[in-house]
Structures are given as C-alpha cells and as structure tokens.
Scaffold this motif. Structure first.
Motif, PDB file in Angstrom:
ATOM      1  N   VAL A 189      -2.334  20.459   3.743  1.00 10.01           N
ATOM      2  CA  VAL A 189      -1.506  20.161   4.777  1.00 10.01           C
ATOM      3  C   VAL A 189      -2.465  19.099   5.598  1.00 10.01           C
ATOM      4  N   SER A 190      -2.070  17.923   5.889  1.00  8.82           N
ATOM      5  CA  SER A 190      -2.997  16.911   6.779  1.00  8.82           C
ATOM      6  C   SER A 190      -2.320  16.874   7.942  1.00  8.82           C
ATOM      7  N   ALA A 191      -2.572  17.521   9.051  1.00  9.47           N
ATOM      8  CA  ALA A 191      -2.211  17.290  10.266  1.00  9.47           C
ATOM      9  C   ALA A 191      -2.237  15.870  10.884  1.00  9.47           C
ATOM     10  N   GLU A 192      -3.631  15.297  10.533  1.00  2.30           N
ATOM     11  CA  GLU A 192      -3.916  14.127  10.955  1.00  2.30           C
ATOM     12  C   GLU A 192      -2.876  12.875  10.185  1.00  2.30           C
ATOM     13  N   GLY A 193      -2.916  13.228   8.901  1.00  2.00           N
ATOM     14  CA  GLY A 193      -2.106  11.997   8.172  1.00  2.00           C
ATOM     15  C   GLY A 193      -0.564  12.437   8.159  1.00  2.00           C
ATOM     16  N   LEU A 194      -0.265  13.566   8.942  1.00  3.26           N
ATOM     17  CA  LEU A 194       1.384  13.805   9.049  1.00  3.26           C
ATOM     18  C   LEU A 194       1.865  13.912   7.729  1.00  3.26           C
ATOM     19  N   ASP A 195       1.182  14.503   6.676  1.00  3.37           N
ATOM     20  CA  ASP A 195       1.985  14.950   5.248  1.00  3.37           C
ATOM     21  C   ASP A 195       1.199  16.118   4.796  1.00  3.37           C
ATOM     22  N   CYS A 196       1.868  16.686   3.767  1.00  6.76           N
ATOM     23  CA  CYS A 196       1.567  17.917   2.953  1.00  6.76           C
ATOM     24  C   CYS A 196       1.884  17.648   1.518  1.00  6.76           C
ATOM     25  N   ARG A 197       1.275  18.538   0.699  1.00  8.25           N
ATOM     26  CA  ARG A 197       1.500  18.484  -0.702  1.00  8.25           C
ATOM     27  C   ARG A 197       1.987  20.018  -1.203  1.00  8.25           C
ATOM     28  N   VAL A 198       3.132  20.122  -1.540  1.00  7.72           N
ATOM     29  CA  VAL A 198       3.585  21.468  -2.082  1.00  7.72           C
ATOM     30  C   VAL A 198       4.103  21.678  -3.454  1.00  7.72           C
ATOM     31  N   GLN A 199       3.951  22.830  -3.910  1.00  5.55           N
ATOM     32  CA  GLN A 199       4.535  23.133  -5.092  1.00  5.55           C
ATOM     33  C   GLN A 199       6.257  23.079  -5.126  1.00  5.55           C
ATOM     34  N   ALA A 200       6.850  23.001  -6.071  1.00 11.59           N
ATOM     35  CA  ALA A 200       8.355  22.667  -6.131  1.00 11.59           C
ATOM     36  C   ALA A 200       9.167  23.921  -5.691  1.00 11.59           C
ATOM     37  N   GLY A 201       8.563  25.050  -5.977  1.00 15.16           N
ATOM     38  CA  GLY A 201       9.191  25.969  -5.469  1.00 15.16           C
ATOM     39  C   GLY A 201       9.056  26.653  -3.900  1.00 15.16           C
ATOM     40  N   VAL A 202       8.356  26.017  -3.174  1.00 13.93           N
ATOM     41  CA  VAL A 202       8.377  26.225  -1.703  1.00 13.93           C
ATOM     42  C   VAL A 202       9.327  25.956  -1.208  1.00 13.93           C
ATOM     43  N   THR A 203      10.338  26.873  -0.495  1.00 15.91           N
ATOM     44  CA  THR A 203      11.355  26.564   0.277  1.00 15.91           C
ATOM     45  C   THR A 203      11.117  25.891   1.813  1.00 15.91           C
ATOM     46  N   ARG A 204      12.018  25.166   2.179  1.00 16.53           N
ATOM     47  CA  ARG A 204      11.887  24.443   3.479  1.00 16.53           C
ATOM     48  C   ARG A 204      11.752  25.576   4.594  1.00 16.53           C
ATOM     49  N   GLY A 205      12.284  26.668   4.476  1.00 20.83           N
ATOM     50  CA  GLY A 205      11.853  27.783   5.474  1.00 20.83           C
ATOM     51  C   GLY A 205      10.603  27.978   5.392  1.00 20.83           C
ATOM     52  N   ALA A 206       9.937  28.322   4.395  1.00 18.94           N
ATOM     53  CA  ALA A 206       8.513  28.840   4.075  1.00 18.94           C
ATOM     54  C   ALA A 206       7.556  27.820   4.520  1.00 18.94           C
ATOM     55  N   LEU A 207       7.968  26.546   4.279  1.00 22.53           N
ATOM     56  CA  LEU A 207       7.115  25.328   4.568  1.00 22.53           C
ATOM     57  C   LEU A 207       6.992  25.414   6.357  1.00 22.53           C
ATOM     58  N   ASN A 208       8.017  25.394   7.067  1.00 25.28           N
ATOM     59  CA  ASN A 208       7.957  25.355   8.463  1.00 25.28           C
ATOM     60  C   ASN A 208       7.344  26.369   8.995  1.00 25.28           C
ATOM     61  N   THR A 209       7.528  27.734   8.359  1.00 26.14           N
ATOM     62  CA  THR A 209       6.747  28.766   8.694  1.00 26.14           C
ATOM     63  C   THR A 209       5.137  28.476   8.617  1.00 26.14           C
ATOM     64  N   HIS A 210       4.845  27.927   7.689  1.00 29.64           N
ATOM     65  CA  HIS A 210       3.505  27.717   7.311  1.00 29.64           C
ATOM     66  C   HIS A 210       3.028  26.430   8.403  1.00 29.64           C
ATOM     67  N   LEU A 211       3.760  25.730   8.709  1.00 29.00           N
ATOM     68  CA  LEU A 211       3.391  24.584   9.455  1.00 29.00           C
ATOM     69  C   LEU A 211       3.412  25.033  11.006  1.00 29.00           C
ATOM     70  N   ARG A 212       3.963  26.259  11.345  1.00 30.52           N
ATOM     71  CA  ARG A 212       4.105  26.710  12.932  1.00 30.52           C
ATOM     72  C   ARG A 212       3.046  26.400  13.942  1.00 30.52           C
ATOM     73  N   ASP A 213       1.785  26.725  13.332  1.00 30.15           N
ATOM     74  CA  ASP A 213       0.678  26.448  14.301  1.00 30.15           C
ATOM     75  C   ASP A 213       0.140  25.162  14.117  1.00 30.15           C
ATOM     76  N   THR A 214       0.594  24.037  13.470  1.00 32.35           N
ATOM     77  CA  THR A 214       0.006  22.843  13.321  1.00 32.35           C
ATOM     78  C   THR A 214       0.465  21.678  14.382  1.00 32.35           C
ATOM     79  N   GLY A 215       1.695  21.991  14.869  1.00 35.64           N
ATOM     80  CA  GLY A 215       2.657  21.129  15.805  1.00 35.64           C
ATOM     81  C   GLY A 215       3.322  20.326  15.052  1.00 35.64           C
ATOM     82  N   LEU A 216       3.454  20.413  13.433  1.00 39.18           N
ATOM     83  CA  LEU A 216       4.350  19.830  12.900  1.00 39.18           C
ATOM     84  C   LEU A 216       5.533  20.431  12.465  1.00 39.18           C
ATOM     85  N   HIS A 217       6.618  19.611  12.048  1.00 36.36           N
ATOM     86  CA  HIS A 217       7.562  20.294  11.046  1.00 36.36           C
ATOM     87  C   HIS A 217       8.226  19.444  10.168  1.00 36.36           C
ATOM     88  N   PHE A 218       9.018  20.174   9.195  1.00 34.76           N
ATOM     89  CA  PHE A 218       9.585  19.448   8.070  1.00 34.76           C
ATOM     90  C   PHE A 218      11.088  19.080   8.452  1.00 34.76           C
TER      91      PHE A 218
END
Length: 327
Positions: free
Chosen positions: A115-144
């Motif tokens: 996760v790159s908060a400065e670059g506004l992007d991330c790299r994930v494996q294909a099986g990550v769900t959108r809900g799990a990703l947004n939970t992971h991003l919760r403390d970064t100030g970003l969302h998908f």
C-alpha cells in the motif's frame, strides 16, 4: 441430440484426462488443497447469474503465482480446460465449467502485498475481497470506491470489468486497474502496466485483460488506484412524476459539472417491487433518483443546494437527505 452426445463425449474425455493428471497436480499442491468432492464441485459450478451450473471435474486452491503457473502448464500440456474462480458472486455465467476440467479457486491468494499512501495505489493478490481491502485501508485515509454491490474478489472484479453505483465519479475497474500480474494459458507469468498515471508507450495490455473474464489468462495480482476517503458524505432520495423528469435531472446534474458520487434511477415498477420486498413504506411507487455526494463539508452543502434546485425545476418532490452512516 447429436450435439448433446458429442458434448457429453468431450466432457467424458476431459474427465479422463483430469483423472490421469491427478498425480501431477498432487506434486504441485498438497492434498488438502485438491478437491473432487461433489459438494465442492457444485459450489464452484455457477455464479449468482444462472440457476443451473456446470460442474468442474476438479477444484484446486493455489496460494502463489508459481502454483498457478505450474497448474496452467499441466492443463495446457494435457488439453484440460481451466476456469478461474473468485468468490462466485458474478452474474455473467463465466465460472460455469461447461466443458468440465479444472476450477482454479483463487480465494486463498488473499494478501494485500503493498500500500502506498503517497502514491494513492496498492498491490493485492486476486483473492482479496473489496471489503477486506477497505478494512485494511481504514487507517490510511484512503479507500477503494468501486462497489458492484457484493463483497467480490478484486481479481474477479478486474476480470469482469466490474463497476457499481459509484462509477459516475470514480469510474469502473477499467480506470481503477493500473497493472496486473497474469498467468497465461501456457503457464508464463507476465506483468502488465505501471504505477505511472500517464504513459504513451507500448501496448495497453492491462485493458486487454480487464474484462476478459478469464479467457486470456488468470489474473493473480492487481495494482489498484486508490482515492482519499471523503471528509463528508451525504445521501439523497427524490421522486418524480415521470422517468423523463428523473432522467432530465441526472443529465443536467452531470452537465453542470457537479462531482456527484452516485446517481441511480429506479422506475415505478422497480420501486413498487422494492417497497413490497423491503417494506419501504416511506416511498411511493414513482420514478426515483438515489444520489450520494462526497467531498469537503462546505462543497457538499453547496452541491446539495444546486441539485435540490434542479430537482424542483423538474417536478421532484419530497426530497430527503441523510448524513449519518446509520441513516
């Protein structure tokens, strides 16, 4: 009847090749990640869009790019069809194993790699769900923000070029995907795209694979564009005398340049069904617009005032607003 018998013969041949290759698959994956049970095959025979599925002969659960590549090489060498599978929430019917073969369940490839908060992007494996990703991003100030309405996998969303209600502002997966890691049908692992926001060099292979529904390769990793979480969110519901009035409002809002996050239309029949199914007694059976506004508090308040005026001009009545998450 002839076509049906020929199809049955081809499926039988495929099943035989899968059975012959089972010892080879066991060299790639441990036994607990290989399944031939009827219940597991049935679960992987359809998405949510078709009532009758088509069972694969074997379900495999890889966890790495190398495992996916090894399986693809084996299947390619022995003419075994491969069907990639995410969470099974798709409506397109592409996960049905109409020719039998191997179903490749990528749900165990569920790690957020970068996760790159400065670059506004991330790299994930294909099986990550959108809900799990947004939970992971919760403390970064970003969302998908791409939201097709189900907790689907990011790989599946890329493969189907998923969109959702927020597409009017944030676009679809076509705009959200910056790069991909893809295993080709012959078992090569390739990287497409870059983190750069603009590029005029080379073939745009990312857009080739996004929306290909697993027919060109197996997506195993996705580089995603992220967005800042809005400081304020407001929702609105407004009903209109006719569909034409509601459509005119949507067109005028977009022509005005208001950066509305969502604007969705349901006609009279859809609203009637929603009222009947969900008991929405505070709505009447009339064409309805559902709207969301994201941004800074002052900007959102100004946008709401402009949209309310547009709705009034086109006969909209009973506009209701919600600001809290509960509402």
């Amino acid at each position: 009847m002839g076509l049906s018998l020929a199809h049955a013969d081809r499926r039988a041949e495929t099943a035989g090749r899968v059975e012959d290759c089972l010892p080879r698959f066991r060299e790639v994956l441990p036994e607990e990640r290989i399944s031939t049970t009827a219940a597991v095959r049935e679960h992987h025979s359809r998405g949510e869009g078709i009532p009758d599925g088509a069972l694969p002969d074997l379900v495999l659960f890889p966890e790495t790019n190398d495992e996916v590549a090894a399986i693809a090489r084996l299947c390619n060498d022995h003419l075994i069809p491969v069907v990639p599978f995410g969470t099974g929430t798709s409506l397109e019917g592409h996960v049905a194993a109409v020719a039998g073969g191997v179903c490749l369940d990528l749900s165990r490839m569920d790690r957020v790699l970068e996760v790159s908060a400065e670059g506004l992007d991330c790299r994930v494996q294909a099986g990550v769900t959108r809900g799990a990703l947004n939970t992971h991003l919760r403390d970064t100030g970003l969302h998908f923000p791409i939201d097709p309405g189900a907790d689907c996998s990011i790989g599946g969303m890329a493969a189907t070029r998923a969109s959702g209600t927020a597409a009017v502002r944030y676009g679809t997966m076509r705009e959200a995907v910056l790069g991909l890691t893809v295993v080709t049908p012959d078992g090569r692992c390739i990287r497409t795209g870059t983190r750069a926001r603009k590029s005029a060099t080379g073939y745009d292979l990312v857009r080739l694979f996004v929306g290909s529904e697993g027919t060109l390769g197996i997506i195993t990793e996705v580089q995603l564009r992220l967005h800042g979480r809005p400081a304020a969110e407001r929702s609105a519901v407004c009903q209109f005398p006719t569909v034409a009035d509601a459509v005119a409002v949507a067109v005028e809002v977009l022509q005005t340049g208001i950066p509305i996050a969502r604007i969705e239309l349901q006609n009279e029949m859809q609203i009637r069904m929603a009222i009947k199914y969900n008991g929405l007694d505070d709505l009447t059976a009339a064409p309805t617009l559902f709207m969301d506004f994201h941004g800074l508090p002052d900007a959102v308040a100004e946008e709401i005032g402009v949209v309310a005026g547009i709705c009034t001009d086109h006969g909209g009545g009973g506009m209701r607003w919600a600001e809290s998450a509960e509402d």
